[in-house]
Scaffold this motif. Structure first.
Motif, PDB file in Angstrom:
ATOM      1  N   LEU A   1      13.189  76.210   2.432  1.00 24.51           N
ATOM      2  CA  LEU A   1      12.402  74.984   2.605  1.00 24.51           C
ATOM      3  C   LEU A   1      11.047  75.306   3.244  1.00 24.51           C
ATOM      4  O   LEU A   1       9.997  74.837   2.789  1.00 24.51           O
ATOM      5  CB  LEU A   1      13.207  74.027   3.490  1.00 24.51           C
ATOM      6  CG  LEU A   1      12.775  72.577   3.571  1.00 24.51           C
ATOM      7  CD1 LEU A   1      12.864  71.926   2.198  1.00 24.51           C
ATOM      8  CD2 LEU A   1      13.688  71.835   4.559  1.00 24.51           C
ATOM      9  N   HIS A   2      11.080  76.114   4.290  1.00 18.82           N
ATOM     10  CA  HIS A   2       9.827  76.497   4.952  1.00 18.82           C
ATOM     11  C   HIS A   2       8.975  77.374   4.037  1.00 18.82           C
ATOM     12  O   HIS A   2       7.749  77.250   4.023  1.00 18.82           O
ATOM     13  CB  HIS A   2      10.119  77.200   6.277  1.00 18.82           C
ATOM     14  CG  HIS A   2      10.507  76.271   7.385  1.00 18.82           C
ATOM     15  ND1 HIS A   2       9.741  76.082   8.512  1.00 18.82           N
ATOM     16  CD2 HIS A   2      11.578  75.444   7.534  1.00 18.82           C
ATOM     17  CE1 HIS A   2      10.325  75.193   9.315  1.00 18.82           C
ATOM     18  NE2 HIS A   2      11.452  74.808   8.751  1.00 18.82           N
ATOM     19  N   ALA A   3       9.628  78.249   3.283  1.00 22.01           N
ATOM     20  CA  ALA A   3       8.869  79.106   2.357  1.00 22.01           C
ATOM     21  C   ALA A   3       8.150  78.252   1.324  1.00 22.01           C
ATOM     22  O   ALA A   3       6.996  78.505   0.970  1.00 22.01           O
ATOM     23  CB  ALA A   3       9.806  80.100   1.667  1.00 22.01           C
ATOM     24  N   PHE A   4       8.846  77.206   0.856  1.00 20.40           N
ATOM     25  CA  PHE A   4       8.218  76.272  -0.089  1.00 20.40           C
ATOM     26  C   PHE A   4       6.990  75.619   0.540  1.00 20.40           C
ATOM     27  O   PHE A   4       5.895  75.651  -0.021  1.00 20.40           O
ATOM     28  CB  PHE A   4       9.239  75.209  -0.518  1.00 20.40           C
ATOM     29  CG  PHE A   4       8.603  73.987  -1.119  1.00 20.40           C
ATOM     30  CD1 PHE A   4       8.013  74.048  -2.381  1.00 20.40           C
ATOM     31  CD2 PHE A   4       8.572  72.783  -0.422  1.00 20.40           C
ATOM     32  CE1 PHE A   4       7.405  72.931  -2.937  1.00 20.40           C
ATOM     33  CE2 PHE A   4       7.955  71.668  -0.962  1.00 20.40           C
ATOM     34  CZ  PHE A   4       7.371  71.736  -2.225  1.00 20.40           C
ATOM     35  N   ALA A   5       7.177  75.037   1.722  1.00 13.95           N
ATOM     36  CA  ALA A   5       6.067  74.316   2.373  1.00 13.95           C
ATOM     37  C   ALA A   5       4.882  75.238   2.645  1.00 13.95           C
ATOM     38  O   ALA A   5       3.725  74.860   2.465  1.00 13.95           O
ATOM     39  CB  ALA A   5       6.543  73.671   3.674  1.00 13.95           C
TER      40      ALA A   5
END
Ligand SMILES: [Cu+2]
Ligand SMILES: [Fe+3]
Ligand SMILES: [Fe+3]
Lengths: 306, 306
Positions: B55-59
């Motif tokens: 999720l953080h990698a996406f953001a």
């Protein structure tokens, strides 16, 4: 040339599956990615394709079971149904996964000595009453009186006059006004900085409170052994023409939860000394608050240019 | 040693940010990951930590803006509010992102010649009526009569008797019974395979239909230029003691939407020849259906061991 890594995926693991199985799974990812090629907006296309890749990478890495998938659907459904105008479970979910704070970090890159930003949280309300500088925004909310003052400047050091300062906080029982059923408005207001950039108001001394934990997010926190408590804080949103809008809190130095804020909002620079004043200590504005202990804190705000 | 790559993240891109900014963002990811260390269930810990990373990698990869974050919260909120007992927007979201199909792929690895699985979809209902072999499960649903027959075997070739076969489908207007307001039960039933593994029933010939597109998922599909149409299909869920439960469809060969099913469910092996029978053609069971065209299809089902 090896493909680039996405940031933050360090530490994820590759899982052993048969070559045919891996090929099938990869082919599906590419099929879904390709389905977004026709998006009119290049940005939307980028968002959906990246979301697809990371979401599928997650499912493939953990070998998500159908039961777990069902649990996730159920979780989101319950989060949706508990969400109302005043209860935002999806914001709580984003907050507790650190996604809100990461979004804040991404969008508020360090700029000289500008005050750091932190999470917005789910309890801001549009249309809070306006108060004059020096007035009391508690509006009857229970809590120790707290004098807050400071000065708004730009990163150039010049005062920012007429900055709109929105303030909101929980009462000493840990509840925001909107969490009560009676429609009250309390412990929230907006005011404007003076000609010289200064501002001041009476609020209440922040105390730790749990984020709402009677829903799916609370269940998740309990299941992973995390506390729902937020480090004691006072919310600010400060906006002024020509400046980047600042959404932040100040945190109470010495709070028990400084190192485990449930939404990862604490930053060193935002921890402030709330000075306790014994009963009878004269107040800065001469207000008579009777024989009560009160507190005072100074928060100078530096706005980055827009 | 370079960190391992997670599967399926190939094609994601690293974004240039300052070293300090990258360090801040990475530190936050690690802080959130660490917060799940105390989970009692090692599996839950693994799921939450992997979810956090992706999720953080996406953001971080897309540099998610606060406005886009707000749009996502709003999307999920609206999805939650449109979701009811009979309308599951989160399943539609998972379906249209290919996550449902990926979960199916992960959990139904190829096993010899076992029939392939596909998406479950949101329209299955527990407690559909039982019919005898050869009976009609349309229960008045509008559509061309369709004779369906086949045999259930194991991958060892032996017949599976008493297999529970759940069947459900949309009517010729593209609606499942539960999408009507009148509480009808139609075009769904369950039956059991005979001693020799065979089964047969009258249903209706599947026609393409859109997934519900009057909600946020429909808006997303429109924004990216995708059709909400599903390739014509008939749903099956087949379970038997000692066998892996099979959730699948059969698809109508020649359907216009074979190559762009909105939920990525089509597999070559599940495309079947629905043979059109001119009016007056004798029916397999001698049933008199008047001067109407009808269809017939054969679907032999091979169950993997549990
Ligand atoms: Cu990822
Ligand atoms: Fe708060
Ligand atoms: Fe369907």
């Amino acid at each position: 040339m090896p493909p680039e890594r996405s940031p933050g995926d360090e530490g994820t693991h590759t899982v052993e599956v048969s070559a045919e199985q891996a090929a099938r799974e990869t082919a599906l990812v590419e099929q879904v990615v390709a389905s977004f090629e026709g998006a009119e907006s290049p940005r939307l296309k980028q968002l959906m394709q990246a979301l697809t890749r990371h979401l599928h990478a997650f499912a493939r890495e953990v070998r998500l079971t159908e039961e777990e998938w069902g649990g996730a659907i159920d979780f989101l459904t319950r989060a949706g149904h508990i969400t109302t105008e005043t209860r935002q479970e999806f914001v709580l979910l984003s907050d507790t996964l650190g996604l809100s704070m990461q979004t804040i970090a991404i969008n508020n890159e360090a700029y000289q000595d500008a005050t750091e930003a932190t999470v917005f949280g789910p309890f801001f309300v549009e249309g809070a009453p306006r108060i004059d500088n020096g007035a009391d925004l508690a509006f009857g909310a229970a809590g120790q009186p707290c004098w807050v003052e400071g000065r708004v400047t730009g990163t150039d050091g010049n005062p920012v006059s007429g900055a709109r300062i929105e303030v909101w906080e929980a009462d000493e029982d840990g509840f925001y006004d909107v969490q009560y059923d009676d429609g009250r408005t309390a412990a929230r207001a907006h005011l404007f900085s003076d000609q010289d950039g200064t501002y001041r108001f009476w609020g209440i001394t922040p105390t730790p409170y749990p984020i709402p934990y009677d829903g799916p997010v609370g269940e998740m926190l309990q299941a992973v052994g995390r506390s729902p408590m937020r480090t004691s804080h006072l919310h600010f949103m400060v906006s002024a023409e020509g400046s980047r809008t600042l959404v932040t809190h100040i945190f109470v130095d010495g709070c028990d939860y400084l190192d485990r804020d449930s939404v990862f909002g604490v930053k060193e620079s935002l921890i402030k000394d709330f000075v306790l004043q014994p009963p009878g200590t004269p107040t800065p504005d001469g207000r008579d608050i009777g024989e009560r202990e009160w507190a005072s804190v100074r928060f100078d705000i530096v706005l980055a240019p827009a």
